[in-house]
Write a protein that holds these residues in place. Structure first.
Motif, mmCIF file in Angstrom:
data_model
loop_
_atom_site.group_PDB
_atom_site.id
_atom_site.type_symbol
_atom_site.label_atom_id
_atom_site.label_comp_id
_atom_site.label_asym_id
_atom_site.label_seq_id
_atom_site.Cartn_x
_atom_site.Cartn_y
_atom_site.Cartn_z
ATOM 1 N N GLY A 244 37.137 52.403 61.758
ATOM 2 C CA GLY A 244 36.715 52.841 60.429
ATOM 3 C C GLY A 244 35.259 52.534 60.147
ATOM 4 O O GLY A 244 34.537 53.351 59.562
ATOM 5 N N LEU A 245 34.797 51.368 60.558
ATOM 6 C CA LEU A 245 33.389 51.013 60.350
ATOM 7 C C LEU A 245 32.476 51.990 61.071
ATOM 8 O O LEU A 245 31.436 52.393 60.539
ATOM 9 C CB LEU A 245 33.133 49.586 60.842
ATOM 10 C CG LEU A 245 33.766 48.472 60.007
ATOM 11 C CD1 LEU A 245 33.736 47.158 60.770
ATOM 12 C CD2 LEU A 245 33.061 48.326 58.666
ATOM 13 N N ALA A 246 32.865 52.378 62.290
ATOM 14 C CA ALA A 246 32.061 53.351 63.031
ATOM 15 C C ALA A 246 32.121 54.724 62.375
ATOM 16 O O ALA A 246 31.101 55.428 62.284
ATOM 17 C CB ALA A 246 32.538 53.425 64.477
ATOM 18 N N GLU A 247 33.298 55.130 61.907
ATOM 19 C CA GLU A 247 33.434 56.449 61.293
ATOM 20 C C GLU A 247 32.657 56.547 59.987
ATOM 21 O O GLU A 247 32.177 57.630 59.628
ATOM 22 C CB GLU A 247 34.914 56.756 61.052
ATOM 23 C CG GLU A 247 35.696 57.026 62.334
ATOM 24 C CD GLU A 247 37.115 57.448 62.070
ATOM 25 O OE1 GLU A 247 37.608 57.245 60.938
ATOM 26 O OE2 GLU A 247 37.754 57.989 63.000
ATOM 27 N N LEU A 248 32.520 55.453 59.274
ATOM 28 C CA LEU A 248 31.751 55.453 58.026
ATOM 29 C C LEU A 248 30.245 55.459 58.271
ATOM 30 O O LEU A 248 29.471 55.768 57.362
ATOM 31 C CB LEU A 248 32.125 54.232 57.182
ATOM 32 C CG LEU A 248 33.515 54.275 56.545
ATOM 33 C CD1 LEU A 248 33.923 52.891 56.056
ATOM 34 C CD2 LEU A 248 33.556 55.274 55.405
ATOM 35 N N GLY A 249 29.839 55.116 59.491
ATOM 36 C CA GLY A 249 28.414 55.160 59.847
ATOM 37 C C GLY A 249 27.700 53.854 59.592
ATOM 38 O O GLY A 249 28.109 53.040 58.755
ATOM 39 N N THR A 250 26.612 53.660 60.308
ATOM 40 C CA THR A 250 25.886 52.392 60.216
ATOM 41 C C THR A 250 25.073 52.256 58.930
ATOM 42 O O THR A 250 24.819 51.153 58.468
ATOM 43 C CB THR A 250 24.958 52.199 61.430
ATOM 44 O OG1 THR A 250 24.208 53.387 61.653
ATOM 45 C CG2 THR A 250 25.760 51.883 62.676
ATOM 46 N N ASP A 251 24.650 53.384 58.325
ATOM 47 C CA ASP A 251 23.909 53.270 57.062
ATOM 48 C C ASP A 251 24.789 52.645 55.985
ATOM 49 O O ASP A 251 24.367 51.734 55.259
ATOM 50 C CB ASP A 251 23.415 54.641 56.599
ATOM 51 C CG ASP A 251 22.218 55.129 57.403
ATOM 52 O OD1 ASP A 251 21.799 54.429 58.350
ATOM 53 O OD2 ASP A 251 21.707 56.231 57.094
ATOM 54 N N ALA A 252 26.037 53.125 55.879
ATOM 55 C CA ALA A 252 26.954 52.579 54.879
ATOM 56 C C ALA A 252 27.297 51.129 55.194
ATOM 57 O O ALA A 252 27.424 50.292 54.282
ATOM 58 C CB ALA A 252 28.229 53.427 54.824
ATOM 59 N N TYR A 253 27.442 50.819 56.464
ATOM 60 C CA TYR A 253 27.722 49.449 56.907
ATOM 61 C C TYR A 253 26.573 48.531 56.495
ATOM 62 O O TYR A 253 26.772 47.447 55.932
ATOM 63 C CB TYR A 253 27.878 49.480 58.425
ATOM 64 C CG TYR A 253 28.573 48.318 59.097
ATOM 65 C CD1 TYR A 253 29.037 47.207 58.405
ATOM 66 C CD2 TYR A 253 28.756 48.345 60.479
ATOM 67 C CE1 TYR A 253 29.670 46.154 59.063
ATOM 68 C CE2 TYR A 253 29.395 47.304 61.151
ATOM 69 C CZ TYR A 253 29.845 46.213 60.439
ATOM 70 O OH TYR A 253 30.465 45.179 61.102
ATOM 71 N N ARG A 254 25.358 48.968 56.763
ATOM 72 C CA ARG A 254 24.177 48.161 56.433
ATOM 73 C C ARG A 254 24.059 47.959 54.914
ATOM 74 O O ARG A 254 23.765 46.844 54.458
ATOM 75 C CB ARG A 254 22.920 48.834 56.974
ATOM 76 C CG ARG A 254 21.639 48.048 56.727
ATOM 77 C CD ARG A 254 20.420 48.878 57.110
ATOM 78 N NE ARG A 254 20.309 49.031 58.545
ATOM 79 C CZ ARG A 254 19.561 48.242 59.326
ATOM 80 N NH1 ARG A 254 18.880 47.240 58.789
ATOM 81 N NH2 ARG A 254 19.483 48.464 60.612
ATOM 82 N N ARG A 255 24.271 49.020 54.146
ATOM 83 C CA ARG A 255 24.171 48.897 52.684
ATOM 84 C C ARG A 255 25.233 47.932 52.147
ATOM 85 O O ARG A 255 24.961 47.117 51.254
ATOM 86 C CB ARG A 255 24.327 50.266 52.026
ATOM 87 C CG ARG A 255 23.164 51.207 52.255
ATOM 88 C CD ARG A 255 23.313 52.500 51.462
ATOM 89 N NE ARG A 255 22.335 53.487 51.867
ATOM 90 C CZ ARG A 255 21.068 53.500 51.470
ATOM 91 N NH1 ARG A 255 20.642 52.563 50.639
ATOM 92 N NH2 ARG A 255 20.238 54.441 51.895
ATOM 93 N N ALA A 256 26.446 48.047 52.667
ATOM 94 C CA ALA A 256 27.512 47.159 52.208
ATOM 95 C C ALA A 256 27.203 45.709 52.575
ATOM 96 O O ALA A 256 27.408 44.793 51.767
ATOM 97 C CB ALA A 256 28.847 47.594 52.808
ATOM 98 N N LEU A 257 26.693 45.494 53.788
ATOM 99 C CA LEU A 257 26.339 44.140 54.203
ATOM 100 C C LEU A 257 25.225 43.576 53.325
ATOM 101 O O LEU A 257 25.237 42.382 52.983
ATOM 102 C CB LEU A 257 25.919 44.130 55.674
ATOM 103 C CG LEU A 257 25.458 42.774 56.229
ATOM 104 C CD1 LEU A 257 26.547 41.715 56.091
ATOM 105 C CD2 LEU A 257 25.012 42.911 57.681
ATOM 106 N N ALA A 258 24.274 44.414 52.946
ATOM 107 C CA ALA A 258 23.204 43.962 52.047
ATOM 108 C C ALA A 258 23.791 43.462 50.730
ATOM 109 O O ALA A 258 23.290 42.504 50.136
ATOM 110 C CB ALA A 258 22.206 45.088 51.809
#
Length: 298
Positions: A244-258
């Motif tokens: 799921g993390l990969a399917e959502l993309g790294t931009d969304a992952y990075r924003r959420a981590l921020a």
């Protein structure tokens, strides 16, 4: 239960988090109720581990097709191959580390790093947190776009720049604090906080600390999976949140981590919601595996 018993308890009450917890619980229960799980659960677990490892490696910079990962036997030829090999070795052993995790999470993290590096590589930093002056690899070396079947909110703001990894002394102190919290939970303290919240915090904290010189993302995602197993939400480890993390993309992952790194109520809630959505997409992946098995395609 009082919030004084478990410092994570207030996070479970943040806006949107109860809904995320409920949606994850419903999705996981539905998957566990699939008729294929009655007789082929071990095969679903194995396939989930493989697909989760492939996705985690992709997030770490080695975006290989699933069939290539399945076909390969040598993972030492180049950095991408070593990343895929690291994710596969970790996925193969993570579930076996549950009993150790309950009383010594730091020992498990060291083991995960040793697996990632590879026992035969002769790397002096294998199995230990980085020391003062040692560098750390980029968390998101490869930009993955969301898959077409997943809707991701468009954000006009530029991608956040993540702060540098904390120094070795701070890392050691925060790892110790995290370990104490997890051991206390294993001993029955703070058991009311939902598994999704606990797993999200462990995942986010390890990404924030980047305690090792390399493979921090792969290790953080594996630790999240161990927590979901330990907390009883996913006892057969069939819900590959990494997918799921990969399917959502790294931009969304990075924003959420921020948001997690900011530590604000809004940021923490957004991070937990992102982890919850990734887990539900992982459930979708394993549901598709079950359906394929039911049709005799696997």
């Amino acid at each position: 239960m009082s919030t004084g018993t478990d410092p994570l308890a207030p996070l479970a009450q943040l806006p949107g988090v109860p809904d995320a917890v409920a949606e994850v619980r419903k999705a996981v229960d539905r998957l566990y109720g699939h008729r294929v799980m009655r007789r082929r659960a071990a095969e679903v677990t194995s396939e989930s581990a493989l697909r989760g490892a492939r996705a985690s490696a992709a997030l770490a910079g080695a975006d290989w097709p699933l069939e290539e990962v399945r076909r390969r036997s040598d993972f030492s030829a180049d950095p991408e191959a070593r990343t895929v090999g690291a994710a596969l070795r970790i996925a193969a052993e993570a579930g076996q580390l549950l009993s150790i995790w309950r009383h010594s999470p730091l020992q498990v993290l060291a083991r995960l790093h040793l697996l990632a590096v590879g026992d035969g590589d002769g790397e002096p930093s294998a199995g230990r947190p980085r020391r003062a002056g040692e560098g750390v690899e980029e968390l998101f070396p490869l930009g993955l776009k969301p898959v077409e079947s997943v809707e991701v909110a468009q954000v006009d703001e530029p991608l956040p720049v993540l702060p540098p990894a904390p120094g070795a002394e701070e890392v050691a102190a925060r790892l110790d604090q995290l370990s104490r919290l997890l051991v206390a939970r294993a001993e029955g303290q703070g058991v009311g906080t939902p598994a999704l919240v606990v797993a999200s915090v462990v995942h986010g904290e390890l990404l924030a600390l980047r305690p090792f010189g390399a493979y921090n993302g792969v290790i953080a995602r594996a630790a999240q999976r161990i927590v979901l197993l330990a907390e009883g939400l996913d006892p057969k480890s069939i819900c590959p949140a990494e997918v799921g993390l990969a399917e959502l993309g790294t931009d969304a992952y990075r924003r959420a981590l921020a948001g997690y790194l900011a530590g604000t109520p809004e940021g923490m809630a957004a991070w937990i919601a992102h982890c919850g959505r990734a887990l539900r997409l992982g459930v979708r992946e394993s549901t598709a595996v079950c359906e394929a098995m039911q049709r005799g395609m696997v």
